[in-house]
Design an enzyme around this catalytic site. Structure first.
Site, PDB file in Angstrom:
ATOM      1  N   THR A 254      11.376   3.253 -25.361  1.00 23.21           N
ATOM      2  CA  THR A 254      10.192   2.865 -24.601  1.00 23.21           C
ATOM      3  C   THR A 254       8.957   3.644 -25.036  1.00 23.21           C
ATOM      4  O   THR A 254       7.861   3.395 -24.535  1.00 23.21           O
ATOM      5  CB  THR A 254      10.411   3.085 -23.098  1.00 23.21           C
ATOM      6  OG1 THR A 254      10.685   4.481 -22.858  1.00 23.21           O
ATOM      7  CG2 THR A 254      11.586   2.256 -22.594  1.00 23.21           C
ATOM      8  N   ALA A 255       9.129   4.601 -25.946  1.00 25.19           N
ATOM      9  CA  ALA A 255       8.049   5.379 -26.568  1.00 25.19           C
ATOM     10  C   ALA A 255       7.395   6.379 -25.622  1.00 25.19           C
ATOM     11  O   ALA A 255       6.371   6.963 -25.964  1.00 25.19           O
ATOM     12  CB  ALA A 255       6.983   4.451 -27.169  1.00 25.19           C
ATOM     13  N   GLY A 256       7.979   6.601 -24.455  1.00 23.92           N
ATOM     14  CA  GLY A 256       7.416   7.584 -23.547  1.00 23.92           C
ATOM     15  C   GLY A 256       7.438   8.987 -24.108  1.00 23.92           C
ATOM     16  O   GLY A 256       6.446   9.718 -24.059  1.00 23.92           O
TER      17      GLY A 256
ATOM     18  N   ASP B   1      27.758 -23.696 -24.843  1.00 20.24           N
ATOM     19  CA  ASP B   1      27.896 -22.895 -23.626  1.00 20.24           C
ATOM     20  C   ASP B   1      27.514 -21.435 -23.832  1.00 20.24           C
ATOM     21  O   ASP B   1      27.644 -20.623 -22.924  1.00 20.24           O
ATOM     22  CB  ASP B   1      29.320 -22.988 -23.077  1.00 20.24           C
ATOM     23  CG  ASP B   1      30.350 -22.398 -24.028  1.00 20.24           C
ATOM     24  OD1 ASP B   1      29.980 -22.067 -25.182  1.00 20.24           O
ATOM     25  OD2 ASP B   1      31.520 -22.263 -23.633  1.00 20.24           O
ATOM     26  N   GLY B   2      27.048 -21.090 -25.031  1.00 25.06           N
ATOM     27  CA  GLY B   2      26.605 -19.731 -25.308  1.00 25.06           C
ATOM     28  C   GLY B   2      27.619 -18.855 -25.995  1.00 25.06           C
ATOM     29  O   GLY B   2      27.290 -17.725 -26.395  1.00 25.06           O
ATOM     30  N   GLU B   3      28.855 -19.310 -26.149  1.00 26.43           N
ATOM     31  CA  GLU B   3      29.860 -18.516 -26.857  1.00 26.43           C
ATOM     32  C   GLU B   3      29.489 -18.394 -28.335  1.00 26.43           C
ATOM     33  O   GLU B   3      28.966 -19.324 -28.937  1.00 26.43           O
ATOM     34  CB  GLU B   3      31.240 -19.153 -26.732  1.00 26.43           C
ATOM     35  CG  GLU B   3      31.820 -19.116 -25.338  1.00 26.43           C
ATOM     36  CD  GLU B   3      33.196 -19.763 -25.272  1.00 26.43           C
ATOM     37  OE1 GLU B   3      33.685 -20.240 -26.322  1.00 26.43           O
ATOM     38  OE2 GLU B   3      33.773 -19.796 -24.160  1.00 26.43           O
TER      39      GLU B   3
ATOM     40  N   LYS C 140      10.376  19.719 -22.315  1.00 26.73           N
ATOM     41  CA  LYS C 140      10.067  18.686 -21.332  1.00 26.73           C
ATOM     42  C   LYS C 140      11.149  18.619 -20.272  1.00 26.73           C
ATOM     43  O   LYS C 140      12.253  19.127 -20.453  1.00 26.73           O
ATOM     44  CB  LYS C 140       9.942  17.322 -22.003  1.00 26.73           C
ATOM     45  CG  LYS C 140      11.275  16.801 -22.530  1.00 26.73           C
ATOM     46  CD  LYS C 140      11.186  15.407 -23.086  1.00 26.73           C
ATOM     47  CE  LYS C 140      12.575  14.887 -23.408  1.00 26.73           C
ATOM     48  NZ  LYS C 140      12.567  13.539 -23.966  1.00 26.73           N
TER      49      LYS C 140
ATOM     50  N   HIS D 122      22.984   8.586 -32.516  1.00 28.14           N
ATOM     51  CA  HIS D 122      22.223   9.362 -31.532  1.00 28.14           C
ATOM     52  C   HIS D 122      22.923  10.672 -31.211  1.00 28.14           C
ATOM     53  O   HIS D 122      22.265  11.692 -30.966  1.00 28.14           O
ATOM     54  CB  HIS D 122      22.027   8.543 -30.264  1.00 28.14           C
ATOM     55  CG  HIS D 122      21.158   9.207 -29.241  1.00 28.14           C
ATOM     56  ND1 HIS D 122      19.814   9.435 -29.447  1.00 28.14           N
ATOM     57  CD2 HIS D 122      21.446   9.720 -28.011  1.00 28.14           C
ATOM     58  CE1 HIS D 122      19.308  10.050 -28.393  1.00 28.14           C
ATOM     59  NE2 HIS D 122      20.277  10.232 -27.506  1.00 28.14           N
TER      60      HIS D 122
END
Length: 317
Positions: A229-231, A41-43, A198, A134
């Protein structure tokens, strides 16, 4: 809590088995036997196959994508070890997911990094070992000891060995938030630094406004803690070239690489991107311009220091 177990044991979830195996090899041991999978069931299903009673356990698991699955594996591994009477449990998290949700950016926002810290503590971890959070203040979200390792020395030592550092080499911060990190790298390389100013109109969309510092005709190294996302890194690289930079290199600790990241990186004017292996890089995300450096030796040294109750300050000497 027993402050020192009578034997070291390493276990790992499924997020980054190659790094966990490399750490074990550096410590002249093997990963402990544990079944980490899913029920129908994904558990998340976890079973530790050997005795850990009184042992000093280190559970290696980055909470990278799929973030919630890997986080649950970590929590359940910790719980299983605690209920099996482990002496001390250290959660070794090369990459700490949810770290960007460290404050209320808007009204009614959660502070999910604090929630994750509480979950890890409640599961039964006695200590956390991680790299390049971070936001450094996340260390204060934990009510248990946390050792914060740095990826910067590995990156700048790599570029030192390439022998491209000269009077025309500049370390660049891709945004205001990375200024301290870039300044530390610039000091270690004994070179100048610049800053990309920026504005971000909305999430994952970045607009370069200005470059603070002299980069014309220079070789530039952009450093950051992660690339998602490398922006930021790709638009920053293009801005440096547009303002006269000769070459652009980049380095980061955590290669999240989500969404359009690979397409952007492939097109970006970055000569070489250096990443650390805190997150497993799948084959489809490997580009010729990407160089991967292992942090297995750093984590192995840190684990040994935790086990032997030695200070962390000598790791980078």
């Amino acid at each position: 809590m027993i402050t020192h177990g009578n034997e070291i044991k390493l276990f790992a979830g499924n997020s980054n088995r190659p790094l966990a195996e490399a750490i074990a090899k550096k410590l002249n041991t093997e990963l402990g036997g544990a079944e980490v999978g899913c029920f129908s069931d994904g558990e998340t299903a976890v079973h530790i196959d050997e005795t850990v009673r009184g042992r000093d356990l280190f559970i290696i698991q980055s909470t990278s994508a799929p973030v919630n699955d890997n986080l649950m594996e970590l929590l359940i591994l910790i719980d299983a070890a605690r209920r099996a009477s482990a002496g001390r449990i250290t959660a070794v998290m090369p990459y700490f997911g949810y770290a960007r949700q460290d404050r209320k950016a808007r009204s009614r926002d959660p502070i999910t990094a604090k929630l994750v810290a509480d979950l890890i503590t409640a599961a039964g971890a006695d200590r956390v070992l991680t790299m390049d959070l971070h936001a450094a203040q996340i260390q204060g979200f934990f009510n248990i000891p946390l050792d914060h390792l740095l990826g910067g020395p590995t990156i700048y030592n790599y570029f030192k060995k390439k022998q491209i550092i000269d009077e025309n080499f500049v370390v660049v911060s891709p945004d205001i938030g990375s200024v301290t990190r870039a300044r530390n790298v610039a000091m270690k390389l004994n070179c100048q630094m610049a800053i990309i100013d920026k504005r971000r109109p909305k999430a994952n969309v970045m607009e370069v406004m200005n470059i603070i510092g002299d980069i014309e005709g220079k070789k530039c190294l952009m450093v950051d803690d992660m690339i998602d996302t490398a922006g930021t890194i790709c638009q920053g690289a293009q801005a440096l070239i547009d303002h006269g930079a000769k070459e652009v290199y980049a380095g980061c600790t955590h290669a999240v690489f989500s969404g359009p990241a690979m397409e952007r990186l492939e097109k970006a004017p970055i000569k070489e991107l250096v990443i650390l292996d805190t997150i497993k890089l799948p084959p489809e995300k490997k580009l010729d311009k990407i160089s991967v450096i292992s942090v297995a030796d750093i984590f192995a040294a840190a684990i040994e220091n935790v086990y032997l109750d030695k200070p962390m300050s000598k790791i980078y000497d």
